[in-house]
Design a protein around this motif. Sequence first.
Motif, PDB file in Angstrom:
ATOM      1  N   ASP A 136       2.395   7.421  13.950  1.00 42.38           N
ATOM      2  CA  ASP A 136       3.821   7.237  14.239  1.00 42.38           C
ATOM      3  C   ASP A 136       4.674   8.025  13.250  1.00 42.38           C
ATOM      4  OD1 ASP A 136       3.323   5.468  16.342  1.00 42.38           O
ATOM      5  OD2 ASP A 136       3.334   3.716  15.015  1.00 42.38           O
ATOM      6  N   TYR A 137       4.320   7.938  11.967  1.00 40.57           N
ATOM      7  CA  TYR A 137       5.067   8.681  10.945  1.00 40.57           C
ATOM      8  C   TYR A 137       4.979  10.180  11.216  1.00 40.57           C
ATOM      9  CZ  TYR A 137       5.944  11.183   6.616  1.00 40.57           C
ATOM     10  OH  TYR A 137       6.413  12.088   5.693  1.00 40.57           O
ATOM     11  N   LEU A 138       3.792  10.675  11.519  1.00 45.48           N
ATOM     12  CA  LEU A 138       3.626  12.109  11.751  1.00 45.48           C
ATOM     13  C   LEU A 138       4.417  12.563  12.970  1.00 45.48           C
ATOM     14  CD1 LEU A 138      -0.211  12.422  11.057  1.00 45.48           C
ATOM     15  CD2 LEU A 138       1.659  13.188   9.580  1.00 45.48           C
ATOM     16  N   ALA A 139       4.420  11.751  14.015  1.00 46.73           N
ATOM     17  CA  ALA A 139       5.180  12.111  15.223  1.00 46.73           C
ATOM     18  C   ALA A 139       6.679  12.177  14.905  1.00 46.73           C
ATOM     19  CB  ALA A 139       4.904  11.108  16.340  1.00 46.73           C
ATOM     20  N   ASP A 140       7.178  11.219  14.136  1.00 51.56           N
ATOM     21  CA  ASP A 140       8.594  11.219  13.772  1.00 51.56           C
ATOM     22  C   ASP A 140       8.948  12.396  12.876  1.00 51.56           C
ATOM     23  OD1 ASP A 140       8.915   8.893  15.175  1.00 51.56           O
ATOM     24  OD2 ASP A 140       8.893   7.584  13.419  1.00 51.56           O
ATOM     25  N   THR A 191       0.846  -1.186   0.000  1.00 49.78           N
ATOM     26  CA  THR A 191       0.000   0.000   0.000  1.00 49.78           C
ATOM     27  C   THR A 191       0.886   1.242   0.000  1.00 49.78           C
ATOM     28  OG1 THR A 191      -0.201  -0.165   2.419  1.00 49.78           O
ATOM     29  CG2 THR A 191      -1.964  -1.155   1.087  1.00 49.78           C
ATOM     30  N   GLN A 192       0.261   2.413   0.003  1.00 47.72           N
ATOM     31  CA  GLN A 192       1.008   3.658  -0.144  1.00 47.72           C
ATOM     32  C   GLN A 192       1.944   3.912   1.039  1.00 47.72           C
ATOM     33  OE1 GLN A 192       0.778   5.387  -2.905  1.00 47.72           O
ATOM     34  NE2 GLN A 192      -0.875   4.169  -3.753  1.00 47.72           N
ATOM     35  N   LEU A 193       3.123   4.452   0.743  1.00 51.77           N
ATOM     36  CA  LEU A 193       4.030   4.868   1.809  1.00 51.77           C
ATOM     37  C   LEU A 193       3.512   6.159   2.446  1.00 51.77           C
ATOM     38  CD1 LEU A 193       7.504   4.320   0.088  1.00 51.77           C
ATOM     39  CD2 LEU A 193       6.156   2.690   1.439  1.00 51.77           C
ATOM     40  N   PRO A 194       3.709   6.358   3.739  1.00 52.80           N
ATOM     41  CA  PRO A 194       3.235   7.585   4.377  1.00 52.80           C
ATOM     42  C   PRO A 194       3.892   8.840   3.810  1.00 52.80           C
ATOM     43  CG  PRO A 194       4.613   6.318   5.874  1.00 52.80           C
ATOM     44  CD  PRO A 194       4.325   5.440   4.709  1.00 52.80           C
ATOM     45  N   ALA A 244      -5.404  14.169  11.308  1.00 50.33           N
ATOM     46  CA  ALA A 244      -4.185  13.788  12.023  1.00 50.33           C
ATOM     47  C   ALA A 244      -2.990  14.592  11.523  1.00 50.33           C
ATOM     48  CB  ALA A 244      -3.931  12.291  11.851  1.00 50.33           C
ATOM     49  N   TRP A 245      -2.895  14.768  10.218  1.00 53.18           N
ATOM     50  CA  TRP A 245      -1.804  15.539   9.597  1.00 53.18           C
ATOM     51  C   TRP A 245      -1.843  16.987  10.063  1.00 53.18           C
ATOM     52  CZ3 TRP A 245      -2.008  19.272   5.434  1.00 53.18           C
ATOM     53  CH2 TRP A 245      -0.793  19.484   4.766  1.00 53.18           C
ATOM     54  N   ARG A 246      -3.034  17.548  10.107  1.00 50.08           N
ATOM     55  CA  ARG A 246      -3.191  18.932  10.530  1.00 50.08           C
ATOM     56  C   ARG A 246      -2.811  19.097  11.999  1.00 50.08           C
ATOM     57  NH1 ARG A 246      -8.914  20.644   9.078  1.00 50.08           N
ATOM     58  NH2 ARG A 246      -9.387  19.303  10.856  1.00 50.08           N
ATOM     59  N   THR A 247      -3.206  18.138  12.844  1.00 50.22           N
ATOM     60  CA  THR A 247      -2.869  18.194  14.262  1.00 50.22           C
ATOM     61  C   THR A 247      -1.358  18.117  14.469  1.00 50.22           C
ATOM     62  OG1 THR A 247      -4.972  17.200  14.898  1.00 50.22           O
ATOM     63  CG2 THR A 247      -3.173  17.051  16.489  1.00 50.22           C
ATOM     64  N   ALA A 248      -0.704  17.186  13.770  1.00 53.22           N
ATOM     65  CA  ALA A 248       0.738  17.018  13.927  1.00 53.22           C
ATOM     66  C   ALA A 248       1.495  18.259  13.484  1.00 53.22           C
ATOM     67  CB  ALA A 248       1.209  15.804  13.137  1.00 53.22           C
ATOM     68  N   ARG A 249       0.995  18.943  12.474  1.00 56.85           N
ATOM     69  CA  ARG A 249       1.642  20.144  11.951  1.00 56.85           C
ATOM     70  C   ARG A 249       1.169  21.418  12.638  1.00 56.85           C
ATOM     71  NH1 ARG A 249       3.431  20.130   6.442  1.00 56.85           N
ATOM     72  NH2 ARG A 249       2.170  21.995   6.075  1.00 56.85           N
ATOM     73  N   GLY A 264       4.456  16.285  16.261  1.00 57.84           N
ATOM     74  CA  GLY A 264       3.110  16.280  16.826  1.00 57.84           C
ATOM     75  C   GLY A 264       2.660  14.853  17.096  1.00 57.84           C
ATOM     76  N   THR A 265       1.580  14.712  17.807  1.00 58.58           N
ATOM     77  CA  THR A 265       1.100  13.380  18.147  1.00 58.58           C
ATOM     78  C   THR A 265       0.388  12.728  16.989  1.00 58.58           C
ATOM     79  OG1 THR A 265      -1.032  14.190  18.962  1.00 58.58           O
ATOM     80  CG2 THR A 265       0.796  14.107  20.532  1.00 58.58           C
ATOM     81  N   GLY A 266      -0.210  13.514  16.108  1.00 58.87           N
ATOM     82  CA  GLY A 266      -0.991  12.949  15.018  1.00 58.87           C
ATOM     83  C   GLY A 266      -2.283  12.332  15.481  1.00 58.87           C
ATOM     84  N   ARG A 267      -2.714  12.606  16.731  1.00 60.22           N
ATOM     85  CA  ARG A 267      -3.969  12.045  17.225  1.00 60.22           C
ATOM     86  C   ARG A 267      -5.138  12.721  16.530  1.00 60.22           C
ATOM     87  NH1 ARG A 267      -2.415   7.364  19.450  1.00 60.22           N
ATOM     88  NH2 ARG A 267      -0.755   7.674  20.945  1.00 60.22           N
ATOM     89  N   ARG A 268      -6.075  11.905  16.090  1.00 54.69           N
ATOM     90  CA  ARG A 268      -7.208  12.452  15.360  1.00 54.69           C
ATOM     91  C   ARG A 268      -8.285  12.903  16.336  1.00 54.69           C
ATOM     92  NH1 ARG A 268      -5.919   7.831  12.782  1.00 54.69           N
ATOM     93  NH2 ARG A 268      -7.718   6.669  13.509  1.00 54.69           N
TER      94      ARG A 268
END
Length: 261
Positions: A249-253, A138-141, A206-211, A257-261
């Motif tokens: 996990d990817y977003l945090a790295d 599947t797609q890479l993050p 999740a992306w918006r939260t992490a950023r 950010g936590t990336g929590r939705r």
Amino acid sequence: MRVLVTGAGGRLGQAVLPRLLDDGFTVRATSRRPRSDPALEWAVADLATGTGLAEAVSGVDAILHLATEPSSGRRAYQVDVLGTRRLVVAAGRAGVRHLVYTSIVGVDKVPIPYYRHKLAAEQVVAAGPVPWSVLRATQLPEFLDELLRTASRLGPTIGDPGILAQPVDRGEVGVRLAARLAAGPLGGVEELGGPEVLRFDEAVRAWRTARRSRRPLLPVRVPGRLGRALRDGGLVSTALPRGVRTWGDYLADTYGGTGRR
């Protein structure tokens, strides 16, 4: 085992090469331009023209075919379809015992030109003289991240909220590919997906939260057969086992950010 890796300088190649070396493989990598690395051997070869392929495949036991041209133009056909055919023919003549081709979940379901090229390349591999395996991932993050940044260039993040995605960590893809090389030819297609299936709007939140972004989502429905395939899970795999590293996990790295939705 001596393994030739095409596309070794790409995003997936950068994750796979350390895994192969750690697992004790002897690695020869291809590039269209000369490179040097004390840990492995670089060979100059061009799939689009066939230049250097005979020399590159000489003396290797297996090939890990990662090289691809992710576009819809003529070069994509030259690299992914005709280039794969050139590689398969050269490998057959050299007596290579296993060719592993990396593909994408959904190439047989999602009607876009690039996916048609990948599916045609799978068929070239399966019809060739070299024992083979295909791994569809599947797609890479990183790809989803780039897609969201592109979709946000005008301010809001533009996209179809109902599209389903299943990001899988490239390091985990590398582990599966190394395991397949060690196990030998499958003579078939296997799939690897990430641990969670996300709707586009969930991934955006999740992306918006992490950023730490306040960009809104502007919903735009993808029309026709393409939209239906994407919303119906054309990019999603039900195969087990799955990867374990999540989009969060990817977003945090990447963003802290936590990336929590």
